[in-house]
Design a protein around this motif. Structure first.
Motif, PDB file in Angstrom:
ATOM      1  N   THR A 123      -9.044 -86.593  -3.319  1.00 30.99           N
ATOM      2  CA  THR A 123      -8.219 -86.283  -2.159  1.00 30.99           C
ATOM      3  C   THR A 123      -8.047 -84.773  -2.034  1.00 30.99           C
ATOM      4  O   THR A 123      -8.320 -84.021  -2.977  1.00 30.99           O
ATOM      5  CB  THR A 123      -6.841 -86.933  -2.277  1.00 30.99           C
ATOM      6  N   ASP A 126      -5.610 -83.651  -4.689  1.00 29.37           N
ATOM      7  CA  ASP A 126      -6.238 -83.697  -6.010  1.00 29.37           C
ATOM      8  C   ASP A 126      -7.234 -82.557  -6.158  1.00 29.37           C
ATOM      9  O   ASP A 126      -7.287 -81.872  -7.191  1.00 29.37           O
ATOM     10  CB  ASP A 126      -6.936 -85.051  -6.189  1.00 29.37           C
ATOM     11  N   HIS A 159     -11.819 -86.567  -0.195  1.00 26.99           N
ATOM     12  CA  HIS A 159     -11.419 -87.980  -0.096  1.00 26.99           C
ATOM     13  C   HIS A 159     -12.466 -88.837   0.626  1.00 26.99           C
ATOM     14  O   HIS A 159     -12.148 -89.638   1.507  1.00 26.99           O
ATOM     15  CB  HIS A 159     -10.072 -88.091   0.630  1.00 26.99           C
ATOM     16  N   TRP A 161     -14.225 -91.169  -0.739  1.00 28.16           N
ATOM     17  CA  TRP A 161     -14.316 -92.511  -1.331  1.00 28.16           C
ATOM     18  C   TRP A 161     -13.856 -93.555  -0.303  1.00 28.16           C
ATOM     19  O   TRP A 161     -12.729 -93.539   0.167  1.00 28.16           O
ATOM     20  CB  TRP A 161     -13.469 -92.599  -2.582  1.00 28.16           C
ATOM     21  N   ARG A 253      -9.619 -78.585   1.189  1.00 29.06           N
ATOM     22  CA  ARG A 253      -9.078 -79.654   2.029  1.00 29.06           C
ATOM     23  C   ARG A 253      -9.836 -79.748   3.344  1.00 29.06           C
ATOM     24  O   ARG A 253     -10.400 -78.789   3.788  1.00 29.06           O
ATOM     25  CB  ARG A 253      -7.590 -79.440   2.324  1.00 29.06           C
TER      26      ARG A 253
END
Length: 253
Positions: A123, A126, A159, A161, A253
């Protein structure tokens, strides 16, 4: 007329990272032109003495004709994908030149510009703290710096996934970047900018150091204590700033 070349190195040319590169190119408006290269379509091998290498010749011509490179690769096991790494390794002698002492200097692509594009399963939060994509971005930066190619910016997709398509916000960000690239003005020399940044860093660090010294007992009456503490504090603060500027500055990000 500006030409933007998108290069994708990864397993899936229709995947999220490749799609993000394509969206950047889609944001480029005429009269600028774009081209997308999927490295999976090329059998990339290193040059060998007294033999030709049509594949590298073709890729070299594309790189040379473009003004800006949009370099896209997913982050696999914390670094660039194999297809992209193969390109960097095999093109090394065409992107740089070596002196008789073994020093690496910029080659024929000196003063071109590039954008880094990558993605990861982590993410955004993360990735901010675990730096999943940093090694990928650093690997690209090191290669381009050696070749004398200047960085414009980075675009990171976290992110991924379970993600089936690009988020609208990231698509819009890619389009905005592409729009800027289409009208990008070439900058060959940033020496003056670097001197201003260096002056600013030294000024801030000196001010911070003197402020910290005021908190230390006996600092005003002892010259050597004042001198030693200034050097130590200044060094620590400058090291932290340089670490941030060279490693922690990547977008996540």
């Amino acid at each position: 007329m500006t030409k933007i070349l998108g290069i994708y190195g990864g397993q899936d040319a229709n995947g999220l990272t490749a799609s993000l590169v394509k969206e950047v190119l889609a944001g480029v408006a005429a009269p600028a032109t774009t081209e997308f290269v999927d490295l999976n379509q090329y059998q990339i091998h290193p040059d060998k003495p007294e033999t030709t290498n049509p594949t590298l010749d073709k890729l070299e011509a594309k790189l040379k004709a473009a003004d800006v490179w949009v370099l896209g690769t997913p982050t696999y096991f914390g670094t660039v994908a194999g297809q992209f790494k193969q390109l960097l390794d095999c093109m090394r002698h065409r992107m740089t030149r070596m002196t008789h002492k073994g020093d690496t200097l910029p080659g024929q692509f000196k003063d071109k510009h590039y954008v880094s594009v990558t993605s990861c399963f982590a993410t955004g939060l993360d990735n901010t703290f675990t730096h999943q994509t940093d090694a990928t971005l650093v690997a690209i930066d090191k290669s381009m710096t050696a070749a004398g190619v200047h960085k414009i910016t980075e675009l990171v997709l976290p992110h991924t996934w379970g993600m089936a398509s690009l988020p609208l916000a990231k698509v819009n960000q890619a389009h905005q970047l592409g729009e800027k690239l289409g009208t990008f003005k070439k900058k060959d020399d940033e020496t003056v900018k670097r001197y201003f940044l260096l002056f600013g860093m030294i000024a801030v660090m000196a001010l911070a150091t003197m402020g910290i010294q005021l908190l230390l007992p006996g600092i005003a009456t002892n010259f050597w204590w004042r001198y030693v503490s200034f050097v130590v504090i200044f060094f620590v603060l400058l090291a932290c700033l340089l670490h941030y500027a060279t490693f922690m500055r990547h977008k996540r990000r």
